[in-house]
Write a protein that holds these residues in place. Structure first.
Motif, PDB file in Angstrom:
ATOM      1  N   ASN A 194       0.840  -1.386  -0.079  1.00  0.00           N
ATOM      2  CA  ASN A 194      -0.031   0.018  -0.145  1.00  0.00           C
ATOM      3  C   ASN A 194       0.911   1.368   0.015  1.00  0.00           C
ATOM      4  N   THR A 195       2.025   1.099  -0.440  1.00  0.00           N
ATOM      5  CA  THR A 195       2.934   2.148  -0.536  1.00  0.00           C
ATOM      6  C   THR A 195       3.763   2.445  -1.984  1.00  0.00           C
ATOM      7  N   ILE A 196       3.580   3.506  -2.498  1.00  0.00           N
ATOM      8  CA  ILE A 196       4.104   4.047  -3.747  1.00  0.00           C
ATOM      9  C   ILE A 196       4.824   5.268  -3.570  1.00  0.00           C
ATOM     10  N   LEU A 197       6.396   5.057  -3.901  1.00  0.00           N
ATOM     11  CA  LEU A 197       7.433   6.110  -4.161  1.00  0.00           C
ATOM     12  C   LEU A 197       7.062   6.612  -5.289  1.00  0.00           C
ATOM     13  N   VAL A 198       7.171   7.830  -5.385  1.00  0.00           N
ATOM     14  CA  VAL A 198       7.133   8.735  -6.601  1.00  0.00           C
ATOM     15  C   VAL A 198       8.284   9.575  -6.606  1.00  0.00           C
ATOM     16  N   GLY A 199       9.234   9.642  -7.670  1.00  0.00           N
ATOM     17  CA  GLY A 199      10.167  10.448  -7.876  1.00  0.00           C
ATOM     18  C   GLY A 199      11.454  10.419  -7.088  1.00  0.00           C
ATOM     19  N   ALA A 200      11.633   9.237  -6.379  1.00  0.00           N
ATOM     20  CA  ALA A 200      12.779   8.717  -5.710  1.00  0.00           C
ATOM     21  C   ALA A 200      14.028   8.482  -6.499  1.00  0.00           C
ATOM     22  N   ARG A 201      15.152   9.215  -6.121  1.00  0.00           N
ATOM     23  CA  ARG A 201      16.240   9.165  -7.256  1.00  0.00           C
ATOM     24  C   ARG A 201      17.418   9.141  -6.061  1.00  0.00           C
ATOM     25  N   ASP A 202      17.367   9.483  -5.020  1.00  0.00           N
ATOM     26  CA  ASP A 202      18.442   9.426  -4.198  1.00  0.00           C
ATOM     27  C   ASP A 202      18.503   8.402  -3.167  1.00  0.00           C
ATOM     28  N   ILE A 203      18.886   7.147  -3.481  1.00  0.00           N
ATOM     29  CA  ILE A 203      18.460   5.995  -2.775  1.00  0.00           C
ATOM     30  C   ILE A 203      19.615   5.256  -2.468  1.00  0.00           C
ATOM     31  N   ASP A 204      19.620   4.861  -1.083  1.00  0.00           N
ATOM     32  CA  ASP A 204      20.504   4.139  -0.361  1.00  0.00           C
ATOM     33  C   ASP A 204      20.526   2.677  -0.790  1.00  0.00           C
ATOM     34  N   PRO A 205      21.438   1.827  -0.827  1.00  0.00           N
ATOM     35  CA  PRO A 205      21.654   0.360  -1.237  1.00  0.00           C
ATOM     36  C   PRO A 205      20.461  -0.202  -0.435  1.00  0.00           C
ATOM     37  N   PRO A 206      20.574  -0.279   0.994  1.00  0.00           N
ATOM     38  CA  PRO A 206      19.575  -0.991   1.577  1.00  0.00           C
ATOM     39  C   PRO A 206      17.962  -0.797   0.936  1.00  0.00           C
ATOM     40  N   GLU A 207      17.873   0.374   0.793  1.00  0.00           N
ATOM     41  CA  GLU A 207      16.500   1.193   0.378  1.00  0.00           C
ATOM     42  C   GLU A 207      16.569   0.301  -1.091  1.00  0.00           C
ATOM     43  N   GLN A 208      17.465   0.435  -1.876  1.00  0.00           N
ATOM     44  CA  GLN A 208      17.152  -0.094  -3.249  1.00  0.00           C
ATOM     45  C   GLN A 208      17.018  -1.359  -3.066  1.00  0.00           C
ATOM     46  N   HIS A 209      17.346  -2.316  -2.205  1.00  0.00           N
ATOM     47  CA  HIS A 209      17.100  -3.597  -2.068  1.00  0.00           C
ATOM     48  C   HIS A 209      15.702  -3.790  -1.953  1.00  0.00           C
ATOM     49  N   LEU A 210      15.036  -3.130  -1.333  1.00  0.00           N
ATOM     50  CA  LEU A 210      13.552  -3.344  -0.982  1.00  0.00           C
ATOM     51  C   LEU A 210      12.777  -2.986  -2.145  1.00  0.00           C
ATOM     52  N   ILE A 211      13.243  -2.211  -2.874  1.00  0.00           N
ATOM     53  CA  ILE A 211      12.402  -1.842  -4.016  1.00  0.00           C
ATOM     54  C   ILE A 211      12.855  -2.829  -5.233  1.00  0.00           C
TER      55      ILE A 211
END
Length: 286
Positions: A159-176
Motif C-alpha cells: 500500500n506504499t508507492i514511491l514517486v520521484g525517488a532518485r537519491d536511494i541508498d543501497p538497503p533501500e534499493q534492495h527493498l525496491i
C-alpha cells in the motif's frame, strides 16, 4: 469508511505541524507556516496548530525523536480524532519525519488506501542501515514497521508507492528491487505508471518538496532530475481520479515570510478539489 460516509458531513480538516522534527535548520518551521496560511486561504478555515517552533538541534535520530516526541504524539492524537470523526486531513508539515505520527493513523483507519510518497529520497532506511542517522531518512520505514519509532506502524508495503525517488541508498534499493515497495520514476511515462500503481485505490498524498527539480521551490536537499510543477500537476490529475483521503506537504523552506507558495498549491489543485468533492456533492444534494 466509504466516500458516502464522508459525504455525510466531513470537511477538510486543516492542521499545521509547527514544531521541529529532526530539523538541522529552522527554515522549514517558517515554510510550514506559509503552506498552512495558503491552505487556510484556499479552504476558508484556520488550521489546528500542533507544536511550536524551536531552534533546530541537528543531532542524531534518537535525540531528535526524543525531542520531537511530545509534539508527534499530539499529532498522532489529532489524526486519530479527525479520522475517527470522518475528517479529511490537509496538513502542512515542517519535516517529513512528522509522517512517523500521521501514517500509522492513516493505516489504521483506512487500510484500503495507498500512501503515495513524493520524495527525492525513499526514506525507508532504519536506524541500523542509515549512514547519516538523519531522522527524516527513517520517516517512511517507521510506519512500515521496519523499526519501532514508538508511534505505531501498520502501513503495508503493498500500500506504499514511491514517486520521484532518485537519491536511494543501497538497503533501500534492495527493498525496491525485490518488489517490496513500488517506485514510479520521473519521466514521460509517470502519469500512466502512477495510475497503474494506484489501481483505483483511495489515496493519501505525502509531498516532500525536494521531489521537485532543484530551484522550483525553496527546500533543503537539491537532487537533480526532479519533477517540474507541470509534471506535478499531471500527477495530481491522476491522483484526483481516486478518492483522496488526505494530503500532507513538508520540507518547504523559507528564511523569512516571503517564499512563494502559490505555484506549489496551484500544481496540487486537482488533489485539493478532490478533497472537497464529497462535501460539495453533499451540498449539491441538500
Amino acid at each position: 469508511m466509504t466516500v458516502t460516509d464522508r459525504a455525510l458531513g466531513a470537511a477538510p480538516a486543516l492542521t499545521h505541524f509547527a514544531g521541529r522534527a529532526g530539523d538541522h535548520n529552522d527554515r522549514a518551521m517558517v515554510g510550514s507556516r506559509l503552506v498552512a496560511a495558503s491552505f487556510a486561504a484556499r479552504f476558508g478555515a484556520e488550521p489546528v496548530v500542533i507544536g511550536q517552533p524551536q531552534p533546530a538541534l541537528s543531532v542524531g535520530w534518537k535525540e531528535e525523536l526524543a525531542a520531537a516526541l511530545p509534539a508527534l504524539q499530539e499529532m498522532s492524537q489529532r489524526y486519530e480524532q479527525l479520522l475517527g470523526d470522518g475528517g479529511v486531513p490537509v496538513t502542512a508539515l515542517s519535516r517529513c519525519a512528522v509522517a512517523l505520527a500521521t501514517l500509522p493513523r492513516i493505516a489504521a483507519h483506512r487500510p484500503d488506501a495507498v500512501v503515495v510518497w513524493f520524495d527525492a529520497h525513499a526514506d525507508i532506511n532504519t536506524p541500523q542501515t542509515s549512514e547519516t542517522g538523519y531522522l527524516g531518512g527513517l520517516a517512511l520505514s517507521g510506519p512500515l514497521g521496519l523499526w519501532d519509532s514508538g508511534l505505531g506502524s501498520g502501513l503495508l508495503p503493498q500500500n506504499t508507492i514511491l514517486v520521484g525517488a532518485r537519491d536511494i541508498d543501497p538497503p533501500e534499493q534492495h527493498l525496491i528491487d525485490r518488489g517490496d515497495i513500488e517506485l514510479v520514476e520521473v519521466g514521460p511515462g509517470l502519469p500512466e505508471e502512477l495510475r497503474r500503481a494506484i489501481g483505483g485505490r483511495p489515496v493519501y498524498v505525502h509531498l516532500d518538496c525536494d521531489v521537485l527539480e532543484p530551484g522550483t521551490v525553496p527546500t533543503d536537499y537539491l537532487v537533480p532530475g526532479g519533477l517540474s510543477l507541470a509534471q506535478l500537476h499531471q500527477a495530481a490529475e491522476v491522483l484526483a481520479e481516486s478518492e483522496i483521503i488526505g494530503v500532507e506537504i513538508g520540507e518547504f523552506e523559507s528564511p523569512a515570510d516571503a517564499a512563494p507558495v502559490a505555484p506549489l498549491i496551484d500544481a496540487l489543485e486537482p488533489v485539493l478539489q478532490a478533497v472537497e468533492r464529497p462535501l460539495n456533492a453533499n451540498r449539491a444534494g441538500a
